[in-house]
Design an enzyme around this catalytic site. Sequence first.
Site, mmCIF file in Angstrom:
data_model
loop_
_atom_site.group_PDB
_atom_site.id
_atom_site.type_symbol
_atom_site.label_atom_id
_atom_site.label_comp_id
_atom_site.label_asym_id
_atom_site.label_seq_id
_atom_site.Cartn_x
_atom_site.Cartn_y
_atom_site.Cartn_z
ATOM 1 N N THR A 22 40.551 38.003 37.847
ATOM 2 C CA THR A 22 39.630 38.961 36.950
ATOM 3 C C THR A 22 38.783 39.793 37.676
ATOM 4 O O THR A 22 38.354 39.715 38.997
ATOM 5 C CB THR A 22 38.553 37.994 35.876
ATOM 6 O OG1 THR A 22 37.825 37.437 36.827
ATOM 7 C CG2 THR A 22 39.551 37.099 35.286
ATOM 8 N N CYS A 23 38.138 40.916 37.020
ATOM 9 C CA CYS A 23 37.409 42.068 37.374
ATOM 10 C C CYS A 23 35.819 41.342 37.180
ATOM 11 O O CYS A 23 35.121 42.111 36.834
ATOM 12 C CB CYS A 23 37.434 43.152 36.609
ATOM 13 S SG CYS A 23 38.970 43.799 36.831
ATOM 14 N N ASP A 24 35.668 40.189 37.630
ATOM 15 C CA ASP A 24 34.355 39.592 37.419
ATOM 16 C C ASP A 24 34.147 38.967 39.011
ATOM 17 O O ASP A 24 34.661 38.324 39.454
ATOM 18 C CB ASP A 24 34.334 38.603 36.262
ATOM 19 C CG ASP A 24 32.901 38.210 36.171
ATOM 20 O OD1 ASP A 24 31.978 37.876 37.415
ATOM 21 O OD2 ASP A 24 32.499 38.189 34.942
ATOM 22 N N ASN A 48 39.568 39.434 30.228
ATOM 23 C CA ASN A 48 40.125 40.519 30.940
ATOM 24 C C ASN A 48 41.797 40.631 30.610
ATOM 25 O O ASN A 48 42.511 40.916 31.230
ATOM 26 C CB ASN A 48 40.205 40.054 32.374
ATOM 27 C CG ASN A 48 39.049 40.672 33.198
ATOM 28 O OD1 ASN A 48 39.153 41.274 34.328
ATOM 29 N ND2 ASN A 48 37.922 40.154 32.610
#
Length: 377
Positions: A324-326, A367
């Site tokens: 994910t973009c975390d 996401n």
Amino acid sequence: MATQRVLDFLASRRPAGPCLIVDLDVVAENFRAFEKALPQSKIYYAVKANPAPEILRLLARMGSSFDTASVAEIEMALDAGATAERISFGNTIKKERDIARAYELGIRLFAVDCVEEVEKIARAAPGAQVFCRVLTDGEGAEWPLSRKFGCVPTMAVDVLRHAASLGLDAYGVSFHVGSQQTDLSAWDRALGDAKKVFSTLAGEGIVLRMVNMGGGFPTRYLRDVPAAEVYGQAIFEALSKHFGNVIPETIIEPGRGMVGNAGVIKSEVVLISRKADNDNVRWVYLDIGKFGGLAETMDEAIRYPILTERDGDEKGACVLAGPTCDSADVMYEKSPYPLPLSLTIGDEVLIEGTGAYTTTYSAVAFNGFEPLRSYVI
Ligand SMILES: Cc1ncc(COP(=O)(O)O)c(C=O)c1O
């Protein structure tokens, strides 16, 4: 861990995307091991560990009872074939309307850890049995459950006295020594505390009858853990030490120890990269991470065994992260994970010991990723 049945399933079905495969034969074996190790204790499977209907149905058939955390879990246990007297509402934090609903469904066993909760139960579930949870320090556990649940033993006395005064059945004391507990003496300390509550109340004419010894029984991750019978023996000795020959009824609530080693997650390497040319730690990004079901890697608490097809090759340290973009979606960085230097984008990996606390931790569509799929075989 990755049993032949799991490997055959993966080879023949080739499921796409990350997924968990649970081998029911292993769950059945674990249930029988708990029965054998603690023959005097009733087993209440902690549904939260993995509520897959196939697991609940198997355990209901084998005679298990169920520890539940919500009305939804109570309904799952009932649907799986458990009758209400085999279900405990074990969460100490409940809405009064949920207590009333559980009572309507026939549930008569409730956990408490304060007088405020006792009052809710007296109103919504009159005459029910209650047990009071005492605090433990969680020492020796990889996933401690201390502080949030339970009260000190002297307060447990007040709580149970209050329950009795409101017409509830002050039934006993519970504790949880912390999940993935490998220190056998943790049960001894907690049983010592339980006994104090029993003795004080007995002096007032309130006779408790039950100790709920919770979960905490470990599953094997990277290190071997003592077998169920070793725990059974230590617990039996602690019970005899504290309660002499008047041993109360006992309950255990295994979650991780019942299903952890029955599950394997199949995942894929999405990317391998470095942050600088001279960086000797590779970043390996899998198609599953903290939000896809591996939430227990939080603070690197649980360290799962990871198998690859290149395990014979030389290994080097990797930071392991999810897709994910975390930036919180990093699983192992403080203690990098050794993986084969030959590992390549597109390789499949097997993450073992993932039968407990994975599917239900996975986000619904963070996401845009699907929740963790599971196959119970
Ligand atoms: C009340 C209760 N019982 C049992 C369990 C299961 O614990 P474990 O998975 O360590 O066996 C838990 C876990 O959170 C719990 O909260």
